[in-house]
Motif scaffolding. Structure first.
Motif, PDB file in Angstrom:
ATOM      1  N   THR A  78     -22.487  24.501  26.251  1.00  0.00           N
ATOM      2  CA  THR A  78     -23.094  24.400  24.930  1.00  0.00           C
ATOM      3  C   THR A  78     -23.388  22.923  24.694  1.00  0.00           C
ATOM      4  O   THR A  78     -22.487  22.094  24.748  1.00  0.00           O
ATOM      5  CB  THR A  78     -22.130  24.931  23.855  1.00  0.00           C
ATOM      6  N   PHE A  79     -24.656  22.607  24.443  1.00  0.00           N
ATOM      7  CA  PHE A  79     -25.069  21.209  24.298  1.00  0.00           C
ATOM      8  C   PHE A  79     -25.158  20.802  22.834  1.00  0.00           C
ATOM      9  O   PHE A  79     -25.645  21.561  21.992  1.00  0.00           O
ATOM     10  CB  PHE A  79     -26.407  20.965  25.002  1.00  0.00           C
ATOM     11  N   ASN A  80     -24.660  19.605  22.555  1.00  0.00           N
ATOM     12  CA  ASN A  80     -24.728  19.008  21.222  1.00  0.00           C
ATOM     13  C   ASN A  80     -25.757  17.893  21.154  1.00  0.00           C
ATOM     14  O   ASN A  80     -26.080  17.407  20.073  1.00  0.00           O
ATOM     15  CB  ASN A  80     -23.356  18.430  20.834  1.00  0.00           C
ATOM     16  N   ASN A 107     -21.463  16.314  25.303  1.00  0.00           N
ATOM     17  CA  ASN A 107     -20.625  17.492  25.495  1.00  0.00           C
ATOM     18  C   ASN A 107     -19.157  17.199  25.236  1.00  0.00           C
ATOM     19  O   ASN A 107     -18.653  16.132  25.589  1.00  0.00           O
ATOM     20  CB  ASN A 107     -20.769  18.037  26.926  1.00  0.00           C
ATOM     21  N   HIS A 108     -18.490  18.157  24.662  1.00  0.00           N
ATOM     22  CA  HIS A 108     -17.033  18.120  24.546  1.00  0.00           C
ATOM     23  C   HIS A 108     -16.439  18.643  25.852  1.00  0.00           C
ATOM     24  O   HIS A 108     -17.132  19.323  26.618  1.00  0.00           O
ATOM     25  CB  HIS A 108     -16.564  18.999  23.386  1.00  0.00           C
ATOM     26  N   PRO A 109     -15.163  18.373  26.112  1.00  0.00           N
ATOM     27  CA  PRO A 109     -14.545  19.001  27.290  1.00  0.00           C
ATOM     28  C   PRO A 109     -14.670  20.519  27.190  1.00  0.00           C
ATOM     29  O   PRO A 109     -14.546  21.096  26.104  1.00  0.00           O
ATOM     30  CB  PRO A 109     -13.077  18.561  27.196  1.00  0.00           C
ATOM     31  N   ARG A 110     -14.943  21.141  28.305  1.00  0.00           N
ATOM     32  CA  ARG A 110     -15.141  22.592  28.292  1.00  0.00           C
ATOM     33  C   ARG A 110     -13.836  23.302  27.970  1.00  0.00           C
ATOM     34  O   ARG A 110     -12.796  23.033  28.562  1.00  0.00           O
ATOM     35  CB  ARG A 110     -15.660  23.061  29.643  1.00  0.00           C
ATOM     36  N   GLY A 111     -13.907  24.216  27.024  1.00  0.00           N
ATOM     37  CA  GLY A 111     -12.719  24.978  26.642  1.00  0.00           C
ATOM     38  C   GLY A 111     -12.425  26.076  27.646  1.00  0.00           C
ATOM     39  O   GLY A 111     -13.328  26.575  28.326  1.00  0.00           O
ATOM     40  N   PRO A 112     -11.168  26.479  27.738  1.00  0.00           N
ATOM     41  CA  PRO A 112     -10.817  27.550  28.673  1.00  0.00           C
ATOM     42  C   PRO A 112     -11.306  28.898  28.162  1.00  0.00           C
ATOM     43  O   PRO A 112     -11.655  29.047  26.987  1.00  0.00           O
ATOM     44  CB  PRO A 112      -9.282  27.494  28.700  1.00  0.00           C
ATOM     45  N   ARG A 113     -11.343  29.870  29.024  1.00  0.00           N
ATOM     46  CA  ARG A 113     -11.694  31.239  28.664  1.00  0.00           C
ATOM     47  C   ARG A 113     -10.472  32.126  28.875  1.00  0.00           C
ATOM     48  O   ARG A 113      -9.662  31.891  29.764  1.00  0.00           O
ATOM     49  CB  ARG A 113     -12.867  31.754  29.508  1.00  0.00           C
TER      50      ARG A 113
END
Length: 196
Positions: free
Chosen positions: A19-21, A180-186
């Motif tokens: 997801t891009f900011n 980008n923020h650090p990618r969150g886990p799923r």
């Protein structure tokens, strides 16, 4: 469909997609927006209802109208995105059912039941918005979907007749990973799924 897509396609669509900011200033052409819709439109919807309506907000005037409805944290990034897509729903989608779903006369089912029509429009326009995100990624675009806005203000600014209602927004363009923020886990399979 006879075989799984190659790993590179899975990576671009899901595994490495973000997801891009923040976006570069590279514009998104009318041709690309038309190609995007022409790919996404093939995703399935209930009774081929296709209730989603898309407004590709690109002009300074339209961006200013949209900005009035955004949560403060979404204003700058939306103004900087080349395009913001308003994913909306048409609560009278059933008018097109005789042509879109000729197998059954489904129009009366929705025409006489506003609650069913709205629930169907909400669910299926959300699906179509998700298809748009997948199609955008497949075409090399990046997305920043958002729900931080005042729906009543968006509807007043873009859909004053009341027939269409906003579902959610997607910033669209060519991403700049520095935002980008650090990618969150799923969540893992066992936390969310069962096989019955």
């Amino acid at each position: 469909m006879t075989q799984a897509l190659p790993t590179a396609a899975l990576e671009q669509t899901f595994l490495n997609a973000r997801t891009f900011n923040k976006f570069t200033d590279q514009p998104v052409s009318d041709e690309t927006l038309r190609q995007l819709y022409d790919l996404a439109k093939w995703g399935p919807t209930s009774m081929n209802s296709q209730p989603a309506r898309f407004v590709f907000v690109r002009s300074a005037e339209a961006k200013a109208r949209l900005a009035e409805a955004l949560s403060p944290g979404n204003v700058a990034k939306t103004n900087a995105a080349p395009v913001t897509v308003i994913v909306a729903m048409d609560n009278q989608f059933y008018e097109h059912l005789p042509e879109q779903f000729p197998a059954v006369n489904a129009k009366p089912m929705f025409e006489g039941n506003a609650g069913l029509a709205e629930a169907t429009a909400q669910r299926n326009s959300a699906l179509q918005g998700a298809y748009l995100i997948i199609a955008a990624r497949q075409l090399g675009l990046d997305c920043g979907p958002m729900s931080g806005f005042d729906p009543a203000k968006v509807n007043a600014a873009f859909f004053p007749d009341g027939r269409h209602k906003v579902n959610f927004l997607i910033n669209l363009g060519y991403g700049d990973a520095s935002g980008n923020h650090p990618r969150g886990p799923r969540l893992p399979f066992d936390a969310v799924a069962t096989i019955a």
